[in-house]
Design a protein around this motif. Structure first.
Motif, PDB file in Angstrom:
ATOM      1  N   GLY A 177       0.807  -1.214   0.000  1.00  0.00           N
ATOM      2  CA  GLY A 177       0.000   0.000   0.000  1.00  0.00           C
ATOM      3  C   GLY A 177       0.839   1.262   0.000  1.00  0.00           C
ATOM      4  O   GLY A 177       0.562   2.217  -0.731  1.00  0.00           O
ATOM      5  N   ALA A 178       1.911   1.287   0.828  1.00  0.00           N
ATOM      6  CA  ALA A 178       2.743   2.481   0.936  1.00  0.00           C
ATOM      7  C   ALA A 178       3.592   2.708  -0.309  1.00  0.00           C
ATOM      8  O   ALA A 178       3.869   3.852  -0.680  1.00  0.00           O
ATOM      9  CB  ALA A 178       3.643   2.385   2.168  1.00  0.00           C
ATOM     10  N   SER A 179       3.990   1.635  -0.983  1.00  0.00           N
ATOM     11  CA  SER A 179       4.866   1.783  -2.143  1.00  0.00           C
ATOM     12  C   SER A 179       4.100   1.945  -3.455  1.00  0.00           C
ATOM     13  O   SER A 179       4.586   2.610  -4.376  1.00  0.00           O
ATOM     14  CB  SER A 179       5.800   0.571  -2.247  1.00  0.00           C
ATOM     15  OG  SER A 179       5.046  -0.630  -2.388  1.00  0.00           O
ATOM     16  N   ILE A 180       2.905   1.368  -3.559  1.00  0.00           N
ATOM     17  CA  ILE A 180       2.156   1.407  -4.816  1.00  0.00           C
ATOM     18  C   ILE A 180       1.011   2.414  -4.746  1.00  0.00           C
ATOM     19  O   ILE A 180       0.900   3.313  -5.591  1.00  0.00           O
ATOM     20  CB  ILE A 180       1.592   0.006  -5.157  1.00  0.00           C
ATOM     21  CG1 ILE A 180       2.735  -1.004  -5.321  1.00  0.00           C
ATOM     22  CG2 ILE A 180       0.746   0.055  -6.422  1.00  0.00           C
ATOM     23  CD1 ILE A 180       2.266  -2.430  -5.492  1.00  0.00           C
ATOM     24  N   ALA A 181       0.166   2.277  -3.716  1.00  0.00           N
ATOM     25  CA  ALA A 181      -1.065   3.073  -3.673  1.00  0.00           C
ATOM     26  C   ALA A 181      -0.846   4.491  -3.158  1.00  0.00           C
ATOM     27  O   ALA A 181      -1.375   5.450  -3.719  1.00  0.00           O
ATOM     28  CB  ALA A 181      -2.099   2.358  -2.796  1.00  0.00           C
ATOM     29  N   LEU A 182      -0.065   4.653  -2.092  1.00  0.00           N
ATOM     30  CA  LEU A 182       0.059   5.964  -1.461  1.00  0.00           C
ATOM     31  C   LEU A 182       0.615   7.041  -2.393  1.00  0.00           C
ATOM     32  O   LEU A 182       0.032   8.137  -2.478  1.00  0.00           O
ATOM     33  CB  LEU A 182       0.916   5.844  -0.196  1.00  0.00           C
ATOM     34  CG  LEU A 182       1.065   7.118   0.643  1.00  0.00           C
ATOM     35  CD1 LEU A 182      -0.308   7.639   1.073  1.00  0.00           C
ATOM     36  CD2 LEU A 182       1.950   6.868   1.858  1.00  0.00           C
ATOM     37  N   PRO A 183       1.716   6.793  -3.126  1.00  0.00           N
ATOM     38  CA  PRO A 183       2.208   7.844  -4.036  1.00  0.00           C
ATOM     39  C   PRO A 183       1.174   8.235  -5.091  1.00  0.00           C
ATOM     40  O   PRO A 183       1.055   9.431  -5.434  1.00  0.00           O
ATOM     41  CB  PRO A 183       3.442   7.203  -4.683  1.00  0.00           C
ATOM     42  CG  PRO A 183       3.868   6.144  -3.725  1.00  0.00           C
ATOM     43  CD  PRO A 183       2.606   5.621  -3.128  1.00  0.00           C
ATOM     44  N   GLU A 184       0.424   7.260  -5.599  1.00  0.00           N
ATOM     45  CA  GLU A 184      -0.588   7.558  -6.615  1.00  0.00           C
ATOM     46  C   GLU A 184      -1.738   8.366  -6.029  1.00  0.00           C
ATOM     47  O   GLU A 184      -2.236   9.315  -6.653  1.00  0.00           O
ATOM     48  CB  GLU A 184      -1.111   6.247  -7.209  1.00  0.00           C
ATOM     49  CG  GLU A 184      -2.091   6.415  -8.362  1.00  0.00           C
ATOM     50  CD  GLU A 184      -1.461   6.994  -9.600  1.00  0.00           C
ATOM     51  OE1 GLU A 184      -2.215   7.494 -10.475  1.00  0.00           O
ATOM     52  OE2 GLU A 184      -0.220   6.973  -9.719  1.00  0.00           O
ATOM     53  N   LEU A 185      -2.170   8.023  -4.827  1.00  0.00           N
ATOM     54  CA  LEU A 185      -3.248   8.762  -4.174  1.00  0.00           C
ATOM     55  C   LEU A 185      -2.839  10.209  -3.905  1.00  0.00           C
ATOM     56  O   LEU A 185      -3.624  11.148  -4.125  1.00  0.00           O
ATOM     57  CB  LEU A 185      -3.631   8.078  -2.860  1.00  0.00           C
ATOM     58  CG  LEU A 185      -4.377   6.736  -2.985  1.00  0.00           C
ATOM     59  CD1 LEU A 185      -4.357   5.992  -1.655  1.00  0.00           C
ATOM     60  CD2 LEU A 185      -5.809   6.954  -3.430  1.00  0.00           C
ATOM     61  N   LEU A 186      -1.620  10.429  -3.449  1.00  0.00           N
ATOM     62  CA  LEU A 186      -1.150  11.786  -3.197  1.00  0.00           C
ATOM     63  C   LEU A 186      -1.017  12.570  -4.499  1.00  0.00           C
ATOM     64  O   LEU A 186      -1.349  13.769  -4.555  1.00  0.00           O
ATOM     65  CB  LEU A 186       0.197  11.747  -2.456  1.00  0.00           C
ATOM     66  CG  LEU A 186       0.172  11.165  -1.029  1.00  0.00           C
ATOM     67  CD1 LEU A 186       1.585  11.055  -0.468  1.00  0.00           C
ATOM     68  CD2 LEU A 186      -0.691  12.027  -0.119  1.00  0.00           C
ATOM     69  N   ARG A 187      -0.529  11.914  -5.542  1.00  0.00           N
ATOM     70  CA  ARG A 187      -0.386  12.591  -6.839  1.00  0.00           C
ATOM     71  C   ARG A 187      -1.731  13.010  -7.401  1.00  0.00           C
ATOM     72  O   ARG A 187      -1.846  14.023  -8.090  1.00  0.00           O
ATOM     73  CB  ARG A 187       0.335  11.655  -7.821  1.00  0.00           C
ATOM     74  CG  ARG A 187       0.733  12.315  -9.132  1.00  0.00           C
ATOM     75  CD  ARG A 187       1.539  11.367  -9.980  1.00  0.00           C
ATOM     76  NE  ARG A 187       0.723  10.293 -10.513  1.00  0.00           N
ATOM     77  CZ  ARG A 187      -0.015  10.391 -11.618  1.00  0.00           C
ATOM     78  NH1 ARG A 187      -0.070  11.536 -12.286  1.00  0.00           N
ATOM     79  NH2 ARG A 187      -0.718   9.360 -12.045  1.00  0.00           N
ATOM     80  N   ARG A 188      -2.774  12.254  -7.082  1.00  0.00           N
ATOM     81  CA  ARG A 188      -4.121  12.557  -7.581  1.00  0.00           C
ATOM     82  C   ARG A 188      -4.834  13.614  -6.736  1.00  0.00           C
ATOM     83  O   ARG A 188      -5.992  13.920  -7.014  1.00  0.00           O
ATOM     84  CB  ARG A 188      -4.965  11.280  -7.596  1.00  0.00           C
ATOM     85  CG  ARG A 188      -4.443  10.204  -8.532  1.00  0.00           C
ATOM     86  CD  ARG A 188      -4.690  10.560  -9.965  1.00  0.00           C
ATOM     87  NE  ARG A 188      -4.132   9.561 -10.871  1.00  0.00           N
ATOM     88  CZ  ARG A 188      -4.189   9.649 -12.199  1.00  0.00           C
ATOM     89  NH1 ARG A 188      -4.800  10.690 -12.755  1.00  0.00           N
ATOM     90  NH2 ARG A 188      -3.661   8.730 -12.947  1.00  0.00           N
ATOM     91  N   GLY A 189      -4.174  14.128  -5.716  1.00  0.00           N
ATOM     92  CA  GLY A 189      -4.771  15.197  -4.926  1.00  0.00           C
ATOM     93  C   GLY A 189      -5.633  14.741  -3.765  1.00  0.00           C
ATOM     94  O   GLY A 189      -6.401  15.542  -3.221  1.00  0.00           O
TER      95      GLY A 189
END
Length: 441
Positions: free
Chosen positions: A123-135
Motif C-alpha cells: 500500500g505504501a509503495s504502490i497506492a500511497l504515491p498515486e493517491l497523493l499525486r491525484r490530490g
C-alpha cells in the motif's frame, strides 16, 4: 514461595527483557526455561523439549510457510500491482474511488498473505504515491493504508490466527472461517466511511479527470481486468476447494502456493531474483513464528504447572466479583494498552497462558474469542503513541507526511474497528455462523 509471587516474578522478568529490546521468542523462552529449571530441577528441561515435539507434530503448521510463500510470490512478481491498476481504472471515476480501490486491494492482499507488514509495504509503495499525486487528502489516505493493512491479521489466511490456534488448541480452519465475515464487515465499514467523507467533502477524494478516463479504451480496461483477476482467481480456487470439502486446510495452502508460482511463470515474471527474494522472506517469517510458538508453549506449560491460571480466575471472579462480560471487556482493554508498546505476537504469547483458559472457564467460545483478540490487536496496531503500524507507516511514507499526520489519520478508522468489535461481541454469529455451517455438515 507460593505460586502467585513466582508467576508475578516470571511475568515481570519477561516484560523487563522485552523492554531492553530483546527478541520476543528469546525473552519468553529464556524466562520459561529458567523458571522450569529453578522450580523442578533437571526434570524442567523436559518442558521445552516436549513443547518442541508438540510443535513439530502439529500438522496444520504446514499452512504457515505455504501461505506466506504464496503472498510473497504474488507480491514480488508484480501480480499484486496489476490488481491495483485494475482497481485504479475501474474505481477512479468515483469520488474517493482510488481510496476504495485501495481498501479492496488490501482485502485481497490480506487474503493472499495474512500479514499486516505485506499489506503496508504494498500500500505504501504502490497506492500511497498515486493517491497523493491525484490530490487526495494526505491524512485520509494515510489512514486508509494503515487500516487496510491491518486487515491482514483477520481475513484468512491469517498468520496470527495460526499462532492463536496453536496456543489455544483450536482448529485453524474454524478460526480462519470465523474471520471471514468480521473482516469483510470491517472492510465494508471502511469503504462506507470513505464514501460518506468524500460525499461531504469531494475535494478529499477527487475523481479521475474526464479527459484521462477518455484515454483509457474499453480494450485496455478489459486487459487490466483480466490481469487483475488472476490473484482473485487463485484465492477463490484455493478457498473454494477447502469450503466445498475437496481439500484439507494444508492441501488448500499447497494449491495457493503452486497457483501463485504458476501464475508468475505464465506471466513471464518468475526469475532468479523473484524466487530468491520470495524464499528468503518466507523462511524469515516462518522461522520467526515457529520460534515464537515454541517459546509460548514452554511458557504456558510452566504457568499451567504453577496454577497461575486458577489464581487469576479466583482474583477476577472471587475477590473482585466481576461478571464474565466485565472480565472479557477488561481483557480487551488490556490488549489495547499493551498494543501501544508490543506487537500482536508478543501480546498473545505474554497473556495467552492466562487469558485463554480463563475465557474458556467463563463459558465463552474460544474460536469467537480468537476473532475478538485479533480485532483488538488491529486497534492496538494503530493506537498512539507506539502502535506498530504507526511506525511502519512513518518508515515508508514520503517526507510530506509527518508523524503528526499519521497520528491524526488513524482516529476514524480505530473507531470503525471498535464498532466492528462491538458488533461481533453483541452478535457472535457474525464470526461463528460460517465455521458452524461448514464443520456442522
Amino acid at each position: 514461595m507460593s505460586e502467585s509471587p513466582i508467576a508475578l516474578l516470571m511475568f515481570s522478568s519477561m516484560m523487563l527483557l522485552l523492554l531492553t529490546g530483546k527478541r520476543v521468542f528469546g525473552a519468553i523462552g529464556f524466562v520459561a526455561a529458567a523458571a522450569a529449571l529453578l522450580l523442578w530441577g533437571d526434570g524442567g528441561v523436559e518442558l521445552p523439549f516436549s513443547a518442541a515435539m508438540k510443535l513439530m507434530k502439529w500438522y496444520p503448521l504446514l499452512t504457515l510457510p505455504l501461505f506466506v510463500f504464496m503472498g510473497y510470490m504474488l507480491s514480488e512478481s508484480g501480480i499484486a500491482e496489476d490488481l491495483y491498476r485494475m482497481f485504479h481504472v475501474w474505481m477512479g471515476p468515483l469520488h474517493g474511488g482510488l481510496a476504495i480501490g485501495t481498501i479492496l486491494l488490501m482485502v485481497v492482499i490480506s487474503a493472499m498473505n495474512g500479514l499486516s507488514v505485506a499489506g503496508m509495504a504494498i500500500g505504501a509503495s504502490i497506492a500511497l504515491p498515486e493517491l497523493l499525486r491525484r490530490g487526495y487528502d494526505k491524512i485520509m489516505v494515510t489512514g486508509v493504508i494503515q487500516a487496510g493493512s491491518a486487515l491482514g491479521i483477520l481475513i484468512p489466511p491469517s498468520v496470527v490466527l495460526v499462532l492463536y490456534g496453536m496456543i489455544a488448541r483450536q482448529p485453524v480452519g474454524q478460526l480462519w472461517l470465523a474471520g471471514v465475515f468480521p473482516g469483510l464487515l470491517m472492510a465494508g465499514l471502511f469503504i462506507l466511511y470513505i464514501v460518506i467523507r468524500c460525499w461531504i467533502k469531494p475535494s478529499m477524494g477527487p475523481a479521475l479527470p474526464a479527459e484521462e478516463r477518455a484515454q483509457i479504451s474499453l480494450g485496455d480496461k478489459v486487459r487490466l481486468l483480466r490481469a487483475g483477476l488472476i490473484p482473485l482467481f487463485i484465492f477463490f480456487a484455493m478457498t473454494g476447494l477447502f469450503v466445498l470439502g475437496y481439500t484439507s486446510l494444508v492441501e488448500s495452502s499447497a494449491v495457493g502456493a503452486v497457483s501463485a508460482l504458476l501464475a508468475a511463470l505464465v506471466k513471464g515474471r518468475l526469475n532468479r531474483r523473484v524466487m530468491e527474494d520470495t524464499l528468503r522472506k518466507t523462511l524469515v517469517i516462518t522461522c520467526m513464528f515457529m520460534w515464537i510458538i515454541l517459546a509460548a508453549l514452554c511458557f504456558g506449560a510452566v504457568f499451567d504447572g504453577l496454577g497461575a491460571v486458577k489464581a487469576i480466575e479466583d482474583l477476577f471472579v472471587g475477590s473482585l466479583g466481576l461478571g464474565p462480560w466485565e472480565i472479557l471487556i477488561l481483557m480487551q482493554l488490556s490488549f489495547i494498552l499493551m498494543g501501544m508498546f508490543l506487537d500482536d505476537t508478543a501480546m498473545l504469547v505474554i497473556v495467552a497462558p492466562l487469558y485463554i483458559p480463563l475465557v474458556g472457564s467463563l463459558g465463552f467460545d474460544l474460536v469467537w474469542y480468537g476473532v475478538l483478540y485479533t480485532i483488538t490487536c488491529q486497534m492496538a496496531y494503530m493506537t498512539p503513541p507506539f502502535g506498530y503500524n504507526l511506525f511502519l507507516m512513518r518508515a515508508m511514507a514520503p517526507p510530506e507526511i509527518s508523524l503528526r499526520d499519521i497520528y491524526a489519520s488513524v482516529t476514524p478508522f480505530v473507531l470503525v474497528m471498535a464498532l466492528t468489535l462491538v458488533l461481533v461481541m453483541v452478535f457472535p454469529q457474525i464470526a461463528l455462523w460460517l465455521p458452524q455451517l461448514h464443520y456442522g455438515r
